[in-house]
Structures are given as structure tokens and as C-alpha cells.
Write an enzyme that holds these catalytic residues in place. Structure first.
Site, PDB file in Angstrom:
ATOM      1  CB  SER A   4     -22.867  32.620  17.087  1.00  0.00           C
ATOM      2  OG  SER A   4     -22.413  31.601  16.224  1.00  0.00           O
ATOM      3  CB  THR A   5     -26.283  31.618  13.852  1.00  0.00           C
ATOM      4  OG1 THR A   5     -25.416  30.523  14.133  1.00  0.00           O
ATOM      5  CG2 THR A   5     -27.006  31.402  12.536  1.00  0.00           C
ATOM      6  CG  ASP A  11     -19.145  30.751  23.207  1.00  0.00           C
ATOM      7  OD1 ASP A  11     -18.604  30.505  24.304  1.00  0.00           O
ATOM      8  OD2 ASP A  11     -18.616  31.459  22.325  1.00  0.00           O
ATOM      9  CG  HIS A  37     -19.101  32.019  17.438  1.00  0.00           C
ATOM     10  ND1 HIS A  37     -20.143  31.283  17.943  1.00  0.00           N
ATOM     11  CD2 HIS A  37     -18.327  32.348  18.511  1.00  0.00           C
ATOM     12  CE1 HIS A  37     -20.012  31.161  19.251  1.00  0.00           C
ATOM     13  NE2 HIS A  37     -18.920  31.813  19.622  1.00  0.00           N
ATOM     14  CG  MET A  71     -26.881  27.822  15.601  1.00  0.00           C
ATOM     15  SD  MET A  71     -26.463  26.447  14.490  1.00  0.00           S
ATOM     16  CE  MET A  71     -24.762  26.812  14.080  1.00  0.00           C
TER      17      MET A  71
END
Length: 353
Positions: A169-170, A292, A196, A289
């Protein structure tokens, strides 16, 4: 430093960043030329660790300013801000290839504009994460020794893994680029990836990764048979599920509700892979972040698969990999480069991971 021609955007982002006591906005610029002039006028020790750079501005736009800013302040992390559109996605990927470290998509007015909590959380996390990554060692705050429990022993997959799964993600686009660049040998199984990202952005990320590595990379298509030695990226706004059809792994794109506030999400992909691969699965959870992938990784290890987590030092945000590490279900906590090495070993012989 905030660089945006919109006074409203500068005000909104300033207020969002001000909610975190560790962040200080030291300068505001109205276009790329203004940002460059302010940056070069600052003493080196006082220059910002992060510049938030809008891409669409009059006079000097972000793409024109980007290489000039990087040359003037090579240690400053530049995060680009772009419209949440196909045009914005194209500009964003061009900026990442040109040296920007990350991006924040600016939501449209129809999507609630920039006042949403999710946009603020992403903005703050990326600014803090990249500032930490770029902070000189002499200025870094001392940290306590990491506390997490590894799996009791290195996991051994029963037989060669049928698939490699990656969740991020991030900070993920940069981590994925570093990982893919190290996958320089054929793999005996497909690699499926959930990053993401909004719709439109993933198409260009797949193209970006395809140019970097030796393994072909593309967005997964509904009903597509997954081939060994290829990377398949979940399309933005679609869950990627994997099924066993007649002994072959086949992708299925889903429009189910978001999980962990995300679509695509890592957990549904991992649940489907556990069933399709009967536990013969190697998972890598990269920077991001939230948590997940945690529930899915529990299912993976419970079925006999193995999980690798990116270490805190190399993660922009140690949320997703940290959750897996702290739960004690990771067989190793490694840098991106070392995760790539483990994937190559597993892809070659399917033995110890």
C-alpha cells in the site's frame, strides 16, 4: 514545503498536516519556479525533508520543476499530487519514473474533494514516512529495539509453491519497483500483486513494472489463466481472486464490498489463494498503512504456507508488514532486496523460505 497554485489546496493541506505535531510546513510555493527559488535560497540544513508538488500549475508545472528540484536538493523527498483521473495517472507514473518518491491523488469535488479523512490519513502518513526515510542518521530520533516474534521455525512449504502473492500500500510503488528489479531469473509459478491504488493508476503501474524487470507484468484480466514467470497486478477498484480450474490457476475479478477500506484488498486475494493452492503459497507483505493482509496471512500459515514481511527500516509505513510481524506469523522480516532473494529461491526449487 507545499507547492500548489491553488490557495485553497495549500490551506487545506496545511491544516491537515498541522494536526500532526511532528510535521511543520516551512514554506508554501505557488508554482515550480517559486518552489525552486525558495528551496535554493534556504540554508542546506533548513531545507524541507519533503516537498508536496502539484503537477498541473501555470508558469512552471510540476514535471518541469521536478528534475530541477531534485538537482538542487537531492536528499529531499518529492511527493507529487495529481488529479484522480487517467491524465493524472499518466502524469503521476511519469513523475515516479523521473525521481518522485510517491504520489497523493487529489480527489475530485464529486468524490468529496480534499476534505476526506482518508485523503488526510494518506497525506500525513506519506509525508512522515518519507521524511523518516530521508532523515540523516545524525538527526534521527533514537528508537527502541523492535519487538516482534518470528514464527517458531522457518516455514517449509510442502512442495513447490503454486503461486507467489504480494500485498502493498503506502510506499508500495517504489517497494514493488525495487523488488521486481531484483527478480532477474525465471520463476516456476505466477506472481499476483495487490497494490492499493485507484482505477487507472494500476494500468500504468503494471506498465512501469513491466519496463523495470525481466518478468512480464500486466493487469490481471477476468478469466485469465495465470502463467508461470509472469506478474499479475490487481486492477484498481476490483478485487483479485484466484481459482483452480482444471488444475490451472485462473484470475477472477470481483466487485465485492471494500475490505479494510480497500478495493482491491489483500485479504480476499489471500483467502482465494489458500483454497486454490491448498497452502502451497509464499506471501510477501510490503510497506503500507493499516492491517490489510493480516487475516489472510493467518489463513496462509494455518494452511501450511509461508509469509515474509518487509522490515520497519525499509518501509515507508510499517503498518501492514508490522501487523504480520507483531502477530508472530512471519517466518522472516526482511528488506525488499532480501524478500526478492527469498522469492527467487522459492521460485527455483520450492524448498525452505
Amino acid at each position: 514545503m507545499l507547492c500548489d497554485d491553488s490557495a485553497a489546496a495549500r490551506t487545506i493541506m496545511s491544516r491537515m498536516l498541522a494536526t500532526d505535531p511532528d510535521i511543520k510546513v516551512v514554506a508554501r510555493a505557488t508554482d515550480g519556479g517559486d518552489a525552486l527559488a525558495q528551496l535554493t535560497a534556504m540554508p542546506v540544513a533548513e531545507r524541507p525533508q519533503v516537498v508536496l508538488l502539484d503537477l498541473e500549475m501555470p508558469r512552471m508545472d510540476g514535471m518541469t520543476a521536478l528534475p530541477l528540484l531534485l538537482k538542487a536538493a537531492p536528499q529531499t523527498a518529492i511527493i507529487v499530487a495529481s488529479a484522480l483521473s487517467q491524465r493524472g495517472a499518466t502524469a503521476t507514473m511519469a513523475a515516479l519514473r523521473a525521481g518522485a518518491v510517491d504520489y497523493v491523488p487529489k480527489p475530485s469535488a464529486a468524490a468529496g474533494g480534499m476534505n476526506g479523512g482518508q485523503f488526510q490519513a494518506e497525506l500525513v502518513a506519506k509525508v512522515k514516512g518519507w521524511a523518516r526515510m530521508r532523515r540523516p542518521a545524525s538527526r534521527a530520533a533514537p528508537t527502541a529495539a523492535p519487538r516482534y516474534v518470528l514464527a517458531a521455525r522457518p516455514a517449509v512449504i510442502a512442495g513447490k509453491p503454486r503461486a507467489i502473492a504480494i500485498g502493498s500500500s503506502t510506499g508500495g510503488p517504489q517497494a514493488l519497483a525495487s523488488l521486481v528489479a531484483k527478480l532477474d531469473r525465471p520463476l516456476g509459478m505466477p506472481v499476483v500483486v495487490v497494490q492499493h491504488m485507484p482505477a487507472g493508476f494500476t494500468t500504468l503501474l503494471a506498465d512501469h513494472l513491466n519496463r523495470i524487470g525481466t518478468l512480464p507484468c500486466s493487469e490481471a484480466k477476468d478469466g485469465e489463466k495465470l502463467l508461470p514467470g509472469r506478474l499479475y497486478l490487481a486492477p484498481g477498484d476490483r478485487h483479485l481472486l484466484i481459482k483452480d480450474v482444471g488444475g490451472s490457476l485462473v484470475s477472477q475479478l470481483g466487485d465485492g464490498p471494500p475490505e479494510n477500506f480497500c478495493r482491491p484488498a489483500v485479504d480476499p486475494m489471500l483467502r482465494s489463494l489458500v483454497a486454490a493452492c491448498q497452502g502451497r503459497l509464499l506471501v510477501a507483505i510490503l510497506t503500507g498503512m493499516g492491517s490489510d493482509g493480516l487475516a489472510g496471512c493467518r489463513s496462509v500459515t494455518g494452511a501450511g504456507g509461508a509469509v515474509l514481511a518487509q522490515d520497519e527500516a525499509s518501509s515507508v509505513v510499517w503498518g501492514m508488514p508490522g501487523a504480520v510481524a507483531k502477530a508472530g506469523i512471519a517466518s522472516a522480516i526482511l528488506s525488499v532486496e532480501d524478500i526478492a532473494s527469498r522469492i527467487l529461491v522459492a521460485g527455483a526449487d520450492g524448498k525452505r523460505t
